[in-house]
Structures are given as C-alpha cells and as structure tokens.
Design an enzyme around this catalytic site. Structure first.
Site, short mmCIF file in Angstrom:
data_model
loop_
_atom_site.label_atom_id
_atom_site.label_comp_id
_atom_site.label_asym_id
_atom_site.label_seq_id
_atom_site.Cartn_x
_atom_site.Cartn_y
_atom_site.Cartn_z
N ASP A 33 0.89 -1.11 0.09
CA ASP A 33 0.11 0.07 0.17
C ASP A 33 0.88 1.16 0.14
O ASP A 33 1.54 1.48 0.69
CB ASP A 33 -0.84 0.06 1.21
CG ASP A 33 -2.09 0.60 0.98
OD1 ASP A 33 -3.08 0.48 1.75
OD2 ASP A 33 -2.05 1.92 0.32
N ASP B 169 -3.25 2.44 -6.21
CA ASP B 169 -2.15 2.42 -5.08
C ASP B 169 -1.73 1.29 -4.30
O ASP B 169 -1.21 1.43 -3.19
CB ASP B 169 -1.97 3.72 -4.36
CG ASP B 169 -3.32 3.61 -3.27
OD1 ASP B 169 -4.30 2.92 -3.56
OD2 ASP B 169 -3.50 4.42 -2.20
N GLU B 170 -2.34 0.08 -4.54
CA GLU B 170 -2.41 -0.78 -3.78
C GLU B 170 -2.13 -2.22 -4.68
O GLU B 170 -2.51 -2.37 -5.85
CB GLU B 170 -3.87 -1.31 -3.11
CG GLU B 170 -4.05 -0.45 -1.82
CD GLU B 170 -5.28 -0.75 -1.25
OE1 GLU B 170 -5.64 -1.94 -1.23
OE2 GLU B 170 -6.14 0.08 -1.17
#
Length: 617
Positions: free
Chosen positions: A109, A199-200
């Site tokens: 993350d 973003d993960e």
DNA sequence: GCGGATCAC
DNA sequence: TATGGTGATCCGC
C-alpha cells in the site's frame, strides 16, 4: 419523559457524529487524534445542510433497523438453536479443513499516494498540512491527518479542522506515471501480482522466497527499498497467509513500515480475537454498528454469536463473518485484467436542476459520455440503468432492457429517457443534483478472433460466414493494425468467447436502429433473437442453433462450477475488470485524442488513470 | 429481475 | 458557502 427523549436524541446523535467522521476513520494517522473533538467540529460544520439532513435520516433508519435486529435476536433466543449451532460448527470445521497456510501473500500500500507524489514535485509541501483534491479530499499527508483531515472529507470541513491546510489539484497523469514505476518493481517479485487499485497491490511471494532463499520479511524489505529507490515513494506492506490478513497487516506499521503475521493457526486466531471488526475489508460503518449492537466488537466476539448470525444478517454475511473469526481469506492472487468486468457507467453531480428540458439535456450529455466510455472499453450493454440523486441526497435507480444491446448515445438516450420521464411523474417537481447512466449484462465488442465453431477467423473468411453482413471495418473503428496480434492473444479467455461471438451478428443489427424501427414486424423478433441461456444473438438457422445450445450449455456448467468455488461476500472487490480495457490501451496505444473541451480532457485523464491495472507494464 | 443499500478506493 | 465517481455485491421483494 423529557429526559428520556433527550437521552434518546443524544444517543442517536452520537451514532450520527460517529458516522460523520467518514468511511476512512480506521485509516492510519488518526490514532493520536481526539476524534470526539473532530466529530464535534464536523458536526457543527455540517449541521443544517441538506447533506446533513440526509445523513441524519439514514442514521435514524439504521437505528430502527438495529432495533429490529435486536428484537429478532430476542425472539430467536427463545427458540431451540441447537441445529443452527451445529450448522455453524459444521461450517467452521469445513472452513478449517480448507485452511491454507502455505502461501506468502503480501499486500502493498503506497503511503498517502497522491500527496506523496505531489510532495516529490514540491518538497516544501512535505512539512505542512496538505491535501490533494478540491471539493472533496482524495487524500492528505500525515501532517493534515493530525488535524483530523481524511480522504473523502468535504474540503470546507477539512478547512475548519485545519485552516492552514493547503489543497492542491489532482494531476492524474503524474500519479499514473508513478504507479507504473512501482509496478515495474513489483513485476520482479511476482509477475502475476494483482493491482487492487492504483496505489495497492497483492503479491504472492511464495515462489520468490523459495527461489532466492529469502525470508518473506527480507524479501518485502528489499522490495520496499527497491520501490523507494526507483520511485522515491514509501510503501507499507503486510505479510500473511492470505489476502485478507495481509491487507489488515499493511495498515499496522503505516507509514513506511511492514508487518508480518506468522502463518500458524494459533497466531492467526489470537490476532483476529482482538481485531476490531471495522479493520476487516468489507465491514464498514453500518455493519460495524450492527455488529456492535449485538455485542460483537472484535472478530473474536463473532464466535459466541454464531448460532443466529445467519438468521440476523443472512447466509453470506454469516459465512463472511465465520471467515473473519477464523482469519481465513483467499490465497489466490490474480492479475487485475483477469477479472471480468460486469458494468460500465458514468454519473455526474451538478448544480441543482429542475426543468424537464434541462434534465433531458443532461441525460443526453451523459448518454454521450457513456458512449465514449463504451467505445473505449469495447462493450455494449443489454440492460440500461439510470440513477438520480435528488437535491435532498436521496438516491433512486431504474433499469430497463432495450430490445438489443446498446452502446450508441442515441440509443442510450432513447431508452433511458422514458425512465427519466417516469421518474419525473413519480416525483413531482423533481430537483436533481446528480444523474448517471450505467449498462450491465455487458457484451464485449472487441473484434472477434475466433468464430462460432472455435476456428480462428481470417479476414478473408469473414464473407463466407455472414454474407449478408456489412464489411466489419465499417461498423466500428478498430485500433491500429500493429496491435492486432497483441489483441488477438488477449482473446483466449474462455468465458468470453460467447460474448465475442454475439457481437459478430448483433453488432451489425443494433447499429441500424432506424431501419429496425421502420421495419416493424419480425425485425425485432428475428434480428434480435436471443439465446435463452446466454447473451448471444444469432441468425435463425437450425444447425447453428443446435450447435450453439450445446456449446452454451457446456459453458454454463463450467461457469457454475467456477462460481461455487468462489469465496463468499466481499472477500474482495473486483477492480481488475476496469483495467482490462486500459491494459489493452497500453498495448495498442491510445486512440487519437480529438480536441476536447478542457473539462472533458480532465475527465478522460481521470478515467484513464483510475482504470490502470498491472497489465500496462 | 428490480430497486435500495453498503462497501472499497 | 454548498459533501465525488466507478464498480461490485447482497438483500428483500
């Protein structure tokens, strides 16, 4: 009497105040914040607004729903629950048998991703409270979080919490480029990694650790260092036996940290025992409150209530909760583009509109937006859904099934307008703040590479198959020739074959709606013939019909077999399908951008960005 | 299948 | 001065 009313209202407002803290309350950076003070400020900033009133109404409904749940539990407790208890225990035993502790699953993350990217360009922002996004914050840095600012918060509320907050506008292109840098690193560790969002990511590092004789912790340390070296942004990671646990763990040592949960049953059970329910992906503000009401605050608390959870919240929720209690989750990590998209839609908020003409015009505009999206994603839909939000924030949806799969603005408008008109009748003086259109039961319009009988089609053989049809190149424009081979390779997805096929026949028909409408009689019946099992349309020919039914039935069986093995409830949202089209775009190149109005260009960029998957590497 | 609701990001 | 957009899933009917 008065005092009692006061008390009730106070309790209700407590839950409302908690709700107003927003969906990302449990995110990192809020631990040291005085949430009581923050919620007071939010409450006072919001009080009296239409938004607030709607939240208040929803909160009241939830309070009522909860009292019904409690009443139902009291009623259940009078009954004999031994068989339910046994069923629950059987299910637990079954789950336990399937527990897989052999995989090293990592959830990665990026820390305050947008904010971090902005800080790279403007280092002076590193030391001050800063947020990305106007109107509503998409994210903010850790300085801002200390004041109680969070993603999803209205900008003016955030300014009340932190008057010196600096808001910078979004720059999608920048984030997309940065995300790509991160993905390039991840590929080295697990080429089959899964982009959960921009973003993960989830990775399966089992193989990497074996091959490199590294511990999971060392591998992840190194990976995070690689990401920082390459992209200059920090990431946090969770390492565990499955995706659910890894996701929870990545929040443990945020920012710029990692946490490993040992993969033995005892450790996992103890970890879950004290874990607040809200930390689990899929348990949001509402479910948290419902669980709290029956005395379940942590995942460990779930067990004691197992006998009646299914009757209170449904079978799916029961299964989901049992997996939470046991700390189970999926161990299969799939590339994002391997998820099948189920819908394509667009919606927009605007200054309140009331006049029917203005509403129709808005609908027309949205139809054109959706046409653009459908062109890019290469889909059309058999079902059309309209969504409206009243000025009071009350939401309504309506859906209908046009006589054929739609993708053109004219058709989208034509078949959604009656729904809008009906809503205007149902809701006199309807005032809207949002309108949206979505198609579901979608069919791919990608150029087929495989024909009905599974043969690879060549361009010269097209004519033999459907002699009456127009030249394919005329009914839709296709990407450049050089990308054709890459595109063909992507079309080996079994489950999609039928839908690919349907477009061969159907595509030609629905682009000629006008003549269909004029030629009334069997036109709809024949031209839009529909397989009773799947979404395929085809000409009325006995031989092809029988072949198709056989084919379709076998597919159906496979599909159901696959479905029954899928994990229940919201083990994972499936963002991957969104990236399918963009993955393709990455390979094929972006269609030439005709000059669009500026806000349109921004829209385009935003969509392109949010659809990024891990296929574009 | 439809409409409302919840959830994630 | 004014609280987002996209997509998925589940439930009750």
């Amino acid at each position: 009497m008065m005092a009692s009313d006061e008390a009730t209202r106070s309790i209700e407002h407590d839950s409302l105040k908690y709700h107003l803290l927003g969906p990302s309350l449990t995110k990192a950076g809020q631990d040291a914040v005085d949430q009581t003070k923050v919620s007071e400020i939010i409450y006072n900033a919001s009080k009296g607004s239409k938004f607030f009133n709607n939240e208040e109404a929803k909160d009241k409904n939830l309070t009522e729903k909860i009292s019904k749940v409690l009443a139902k539990r009291r009623q259940l407790e009078q009954l004999d629950l031994t068989s339910d208890l046994r069923r629950a225990d059987d299910y637990i035993a079954e789950l336990e048998l399937g527990r897989d502790l052999s995989q090293v699953i990592v959830h990665l993350d990026c820390d305050a991703f947008y904010a971090a990217v902005e800080e790279l360009d403007r280092p002076e922002l590193k030391d001050v409270p800063m947020a990305v996004g106007k109107g509503v914050l998409t994210t903010c840095n850790y300085h801002a979080r200390k004041f109680g600012c969070r993603s999803g918060m209205a900008g003016f509320v955030a300014m009340k919490l932190c008057p010196q907050l600096i808001c910078v506008p979004m720059n999608f292109a920048k984030y997309a480029a940065k995300a790509e840098e991160v993905r390039e690193v991840l590929t080295q560790y697990d080429p089959g990694f899964e982009s959960a969002s921009c973003d993960e990511a989830y990775l399966n590092l089992t193989e990497f650790c074996n091959e490199h004789h590294m511990t999971p912790e060392d591998a992840v340390s190194q990976m995070r260092a690689d990401v920082y070296a390459k992209a200059k942004i920090t990431v946090s990671a969770g390492i565990a036996a499955n995706a659910k646990l890894a996701k929870i763990c990545s929040n443990k040592n945020k920012p710029n940290g990692q946490f490993l949960l040992a993969s033995d049953r005892q450790t996992i059970m103890e970890f879950m025992r004290d874990l607040p329910t809200r930390k689990v992906n899929g348990i949001g503000r509402v479910f948290e409150r419902e669980l709290d009401a029956i005395g379940v605050k942590t995942c460990g608390d779930i067990y004691a209530h197992r006998a009646y959870l299914a009757k209170l919240f449904g079978q799916k929720a029961f299964q989901f909760l049992m997996q939470c209690y046991l700390g189970l989750g999926r161990t299969v990590i799939k590339r994002a583009e391997d998820y099948e998209r189920k819908s394509v839609g667009t919606e927009t908020t605007f200054k309140e509109l009331q006049s029917p003409d203005a509403l129709r015009e808005k609908l027309r505009h949205i139809a054109e937006e959706l046409e653009g999206d459908l062109k890019r994603t290469e889909y059309k839909g058999r079902t059309l859904c309209i969504k409206i939000k009243l000025h009071t924030y009350e939401v309504h949806t309506r859906q209908s099934t046009p006589p054929f799969a739609v993708h053109k603005a004219d058709d989208l408008y034509k078949y959604s307008l009656p729904m809008l008109e009906k809503l205007m009748k149902e809701i006199p003086n309807m005032k809207l703040r949002l309108m949206g259109l979505r198609v579901t039961h979608i069919i791919s319009t990608k150029k087929p590479g495989i024909d009905f009988f599974g043969r690879v089609k060549t361009s010269s053989s097209t004519a033999t198959k459907a002699p009456t049809l127009k030249n394919e190149e005329t009914w839709e424009t296709w990407p450049e020739e050089e990308f054709e081979e890459a595109a063909r390779q992507e079309r080996n997805d079994e489950m999609n074959e039928l839908e690919k096929l349907s477009q061969e026949y159907q595509g030609q028909h629905d682009s000629a709606t006008k003549s269909d409408a004029e030629d009334q009689r069997p036109a709809v019946a024949e031209e839009h013939w529909q397989c009773p099992i799947c979404t395929v349309a085809q000409p009325p020919n006995d031989a092809t019909f029988n072949a198709h039914i056989d084919f379709c039935l076998s597919k159906q069986t496979i599909k159901e077999a696959v479905r029954s093995t899928e994990p229940p409830m919201m083990e994972k949202q499936q963002p991957g399908s969104a990236s399918k089209s963009i993955a393709n775009r990455g390979k094929r190149g972006r269609p030439k951008n005709e000059t669009l109005p500026l806000d349109q260009q921004a829209r385009e960029k935003r969509r392109a960005f949010f659809s990024l998957g891990n296929g574009s590497a």
